[in-house]
Design an enzyme around this catalytic site. Structure first.
Site, mmCIF file in Angstrom:
data_model
loop_
_atom_site.group_PDB
_atom_site.id
_atom_site.type_symbol
_atom_site.label_atom_id
_atom_site.label_comp_id
_atom_site.label_asym_id
_atom_site.label_seq_id
_atom_site.Cartn_x
_atom_site.Cartn_y
_atom_site.Cartn_z
ATOM 1 N N VAL A 85 23.436 63.905 35.956
ATOM 2 C CA VAL A 85 23.626 62.798 36.465
ATOM 3 C C VAL A 85 22.253 62.107 36.954
ATOM 4 O O VAL A 85 21.476 62.781 37.010
ATOM 5 C CB VAL A 85 24.617 62.626 37.722
ATOM 6 C CG1 VAL A 85 26.031 63.125 37.223
ATOM 7 C CG2 VAL A 85 24.224 63.634 38.858
ATOM 8 N N CYS A 267 10.993 58.683 34.733
ATOM 9 C CA CYS A 267 10.779 60.254 35.384
ATOM 10 C C CYS A 267 9.344 59.928 36.106
ATOM 11 O O CYS A 267 9.417 60.421 37.209
ATOM 12 C CB CYS A 267 10.630 61.223 34.292
ATOM 13 S SG CYS A 267 12.646 61.508 33.941
HETATM 14 C C1 UDX Z 1 8.451 61.940 30.273
HETATM 15 C C2 UDX Z 1 8.070 63.546 29.805
HETATM 16 O O1 UDX Z 1 7.110 63.207 28.752
HETATM 17 C C3 UDX Z 1 9.182 64.522 29.636
HETATM 18 O O2 UDX Z 1 8.883 65.576 29.282
HETATM 19 C C4 UDX Z 1 10.192 64.416 30.674
HETATM 20 O O3 UDX Z 1 11.181 65.149 30.384
HETATM 21 C C5 UDX Z 1 10.637 63.011 31.194
HETATM 22 O O4 UDX Z 1 9.548 62.127 31.375
HETATM 23 P P1 UDX Z 1 9.336 59.899 28.961
HETATM 24 O O5 UDX Z 1 9.300 59.254 30.306
HETATM 25 O O6 UDX Z 1 10.720 59.697 28.293
HETATM 26 O O7 UDX Z 1 9.354 61.572 29.063
HETATM 27 O O8 UDX Z 1 8.492 59.408 28.010
HETATM 28 P P2 UDX Z 1 6.882 59.802 27.799
HETATM 29 O O9 UDX Z 1 6.495 59.803 26.149
HETATM 30 O O10 UDX Z 1 6.314 60.628 28.581
HETATM 31 O O11 UDX Z 1 6.189 58.453 28.390
HETATM 32 C C6 UDX Z 1 5.969 57.925 29.542
HETATM 33 C C7 UDX Z 1 5.200 56.646 29.821
HETATM 34 O O12 UDX Z 1 3.922 57.050 29.553
HETATM 35 C C8 UDX Z 1 5.524 55.774 28.662
HETATM 36 O O13 UDX Z 1 5.535 54.379 29.243
HETATM 37 C C9 UDX Z 1 4.417 55.771 27.557
HETATM 38 O O14 UDX Z 1 4.096 54.629 27.121
HETATM 39 C C10 UDX Z 1 3.410 56.222 28.476
HETATM 40 N N1 UDX Z 1 2.018 56.624 27.966
HETATM 41 C C11 UDX Z 1 2.378 58.036 27.457
HETATM 42 C C12 UDX Z 1 0.762 56.214 27.925
HETATM 43 O O15 UDX Z 1 0.854 55.122 28.720
HETATM 44 N N2 UDX Z 1 -0.089 57.082 27.601
HETATM 45 C C13 UDX Z 1 -0.077 58.124 26.818
HETATM 46 O O16 UDX Z 1 -0.793 58.703 26.337
HETATM 47 C C14 UDX Z 1 1.420 58.811 26.749
HETATM 48 P P1 ADP Z 2 19.428 60.227 32.539
HETATM 49 O O1 ADP Z 2 18.321 59.164 32.076
HETATM 50 O O2 ADP Z 2 18.903 61.213 33.804
HETATM 51 O O3 ADP Z 2 20.246 60.735 31.681
HETATM 52 P P2 ADP Z 2 21.319 58.126 33.198
HETATM 53 O O4 ADP Z 2 21.474 57.017 34.516
HETATM 54 O O5 ADP Z 2 21.010 57.480 31.932
HETATM 55 O O6 ADP Z 2 20.377 59.089 33.516
HETATM 56 O O7 ADP Z 2 22.861 58.910 33.355
HETATM 57 C C1 ADP Z 2 23.246 59.315 34.261
HETATM 58 C C2 ADP Z 2 24.886 59.248 34.041
HETATM 59 O O8 ADP Z 2 25.763 59.992 34.995
HETATM 60 C C3 ADP Z 2 25.311 57.625 34.058
HETATM 61 O O9 ADP Z 2 26.164 57.229 32.973
HETATM 62 C C4 ADP Z 2 26.409 57.610 35.363
HETATM 63 O O10 ADP Z 2 27.521 57.025 35.136
HETATM 64 C C5 ADP Z 2 26.800 59.355 35.290
HETATM 65 N N1 ADP Z 2 27.292 59.732 36.679
HETATM 66 C C6 ADP Z 2 26.845 59.541 37.939
HETATM 67 N N2 ADP Z 2 27.516 60.133 38.633
HETATM 68 C C7 ADP Z 2 28.773 60.627 38.205
HETATM 69 C C8 ADP Z 2 29.933 61.531 38.568
HETATM 70 N N3 ADP Z 2 30.098 61.703 39.954
HETATM 71 N N4 ADP Z 2 30.843 61.895 37.715
HETATM 72 C C9 ADP Z 2 30.385 61.502 36.401
HETATM 73 N N5 ADP Z 2 29.590 60.634 35.911
HETATM 74 C C10 ADP Z 2 28.644 60.351 36.806
#
Ligand code: UDX
Ligand code: ADP
Length: 453
Positions: A85, A267
């Site tokens: 979640v 993240c």
């Molecule tokens: C990140 C981590 O990479 C991943 O391991 C973790 O589980 C979740 O967070 P994500 O946020 O999905 O993944 O994408 P990522 O490819 O890391 O890019 C994050 C941001 O940084 C994007 O906005 C991307 O455009 C930017 N970015 C990335 C840059 O601006 N420059 C780069 O060289 C790389």
């Molecule tokens: P992530 O990027 O971490 O996967 P999201 O926001 O895309 O996060 O997904 C989290 C999901 O968890 C949502 O679809 C939300 O509806 C679900 N969620 C949150 N709380 C509960 C709960 N108590 N039971 C079941 N599903 C839940």
């Protein structure tokens, strides 16, 4: 074996699809309280855009991969329960704007405790502050003292847009736990397709902290190169050349050194702020300040980019039309969480520009929601192609690095724009020299001084 995953989002959906794909004998049930999301997972129109995902879901759904809004029955039946979640940043009370909001995690733990009838392995996959496993354990134990719950930390490192290949060939799988048996059970699931030496086990807290640290290090690289991009713009250095030169040092490495308008995604910012909060909690003021600077530099980069647009366009964009190419936080995803496009568009709207926005995957309704502007206000027009967005525009602003943007017919586009026609490439994907040859005034990030286009 039966797996139940609570949360059918960007992490839970793809991860469970991959487990189902690799382990045809394991029944994988993904549950969520969001009915619309579950309906979409059960349709031909999946709720998230991720290359390669449709194929594996289609191959396993109805066989050993299921999506449901019924939660308790599936928790009861499962041997292993994944918690996937969301853990957004807290918006209220102590730690607001920094600490993780753990209410969804806690709700899940309470639910598991109330319905479980036999021993379970509970796996936390959501990114969470260090020592959350402890809270989960206490809630589970207090709720059902007669049942044995083993709590494991198994952070997900997939990146959106490349989730399927990241899941298929992960650099490592990290499992934190206290006793050997449950850790081995989980390791054996991944062991079906991940070489065993890539499955590493640690104690619970190291595993939780590794996830926050990995994201902090990755984001730090981007903020570091973005900081240098500002210096490049002030001098005649090219940030791409600097990145290439330093990246060839094997100690630095070449990945994740693309200067940009700023990082986004659900993240990086959240996890760093979480780390900062944690450090403050433990009285580590200097450490907290050190990491907070990564987020501050990112905010500065976004602001600097929009400021440069306004400054270059004769210090005003009021009443001017600006084509926005890309709204997702990176290419190959429809996710806009913390997308730098939101901040840049908001800055331009504050300067009273009219925006014509195109993104190949993000629905117009989400763009409007993110910008907080209604259909009828006339400040934002959602377009259906990159070219359409440029008709009558004074500038093109590239905010997501979708591959197609580099291959548009710029000669034709130039004809339909106001002059001088500007391009501001926030992702360094277009050939600035070729655009200049067509007549554009073209700028990238960390490339060329203002006014020297
Ligand atoms: C990140 C981590 O990479 C991943 O391991 C973790 O589980 C979740 O967070 P994500 O946020 O999905 O993944 O994408 P990522 O490819 O890391 O890019 C994050 C941001 O940084 C994007 O906005 C991307 O455009 C930017 N970015 C990335 C840059 O601006 N420059 C780069 O060289 C790389
Ligand atoms: P992530 O990027 O971490 O996967 P999201 O926001 O895309 O996060 O997904 C989290 C999901 O968890 C949502 O679809 C939300 O509806 C679900 N969620 C949150 N709380 C509960 C709960 N108590 N039971 C079941 N599903 C839940």
């Amino acid at each position: 074996m039966k797996i139940c995953c609570i949360g059918a989002g960007y992490v839970g959906g793809p991860t469970m699809a991959m487990i189902a794909h690799q382990c045809p004998d394991i029944e994988v049930m993904v549950v969520d309280v969001n009915e619309e999301r579950i309906r979409a997972w059960n349709s031909d129109n999946l709720p998230i855009h991720e290359p390669g995902l449709d194929e594996i879901v289609a191959a396993r759904r109805g066989r050993n991969l299921f999506f449901d809004t019924v939660i308790d029955d599936h928790i009861r039946a499962a041997d292993v329960i994944f918690i996937c979640v969301g853990t957004p940043t807290k918006t209220f009370g102590a730690g607001a704007g920094r600490a993780a909001d753990l209410r969804y995690i806690e709700t899940c733990a309470r639910r598991i405790a109330s319905v479980a009838e036999d021993d379970k392995i509970v796996v936390e996959k959501s990114t969470i502050p260090v020592r959350t496993a402890n809270s989960i354990k206490r809630i589970l134990k207090a709720g059902k003292p007669e049942v044995n719950f083993d709590v494991l930390s198994n952070p997900e490192f997939l990146a959106e847009g490349t989730a399927i290949s990241d899941l298929l060939e992960p650099d490592r799988i990290l499992i934190g736990g206290e006793s050997e048996r449950p850790v081995e059970t989980l390791a054996a699931i991944y062991g079906r397709w991940v070489p065993r030496e890539r499955v590493i086990t640690t104690n619970l807290w190291s595993s939780e902290l590794s996830k926050l640290t990995a994201n902090a290090f990755l984001a730090q690289r981007i903020s570091s190169i973005n900081a240098i991009s500002a210096l490049c713009e002030a001098t005649d250095a090219e940030v791409g050349e600097v990145a290439h030169a330093i990246g060839m040092d094997s100690r630095v490495g070449s990945k994740f050194l693309r200067a940009s308008v700023g990082f986004g995604g659900s993240c990086f910012q959240k996890d760093i702020l979480n780390l900062v909060y944690l450090c403050e909690h433990y009285g580590l003021k200097e450490v907290a300040e050190y990491w907070e600077q990564v987020v501050k530099m990112n905010d500065y980069q976004k602001r600097r980019f929009s400021h440069r647009i306004v400054q270059t366009m004769f210090n005003t964009v009021s009443q001017k039309t600006i084509a926005i190419w890309g709204f997702a936080f990176k290419k190959d995803t429809d996710d806009t969480r913390e997308s730098p496009a939101i901040a840049v568009c908001q800055d331009l709207l504050n300067e009273r520009a009219h925006l014509k926005i195109f993104d190949p995957e993000v629905p117009g309704s989400r763009i409007r929601e993110d910008l907080g502007c209604e259909d009828d206000e006339g400040k934002v027009t959602i377009c259906h192609s990159a070219e359409e967005a440029t008709e009558g525009a004074h500038a093109i602003v590239i905010l997501t690095e979708w591959d197609a943007f580099a291959h548009e017919d710029f000669a034709k586009i130039y004809q339909g724009m106001e002059k001088p026609a500007f391009v501001f490439d926030g992702r360094n994907i277009v050939d600035l020299e070729a655009l200049k040859a067509l007549g554009f005034e073209a700028y990238g990030v960390g490339r060329g001084r203002p006014g020297t286009s």
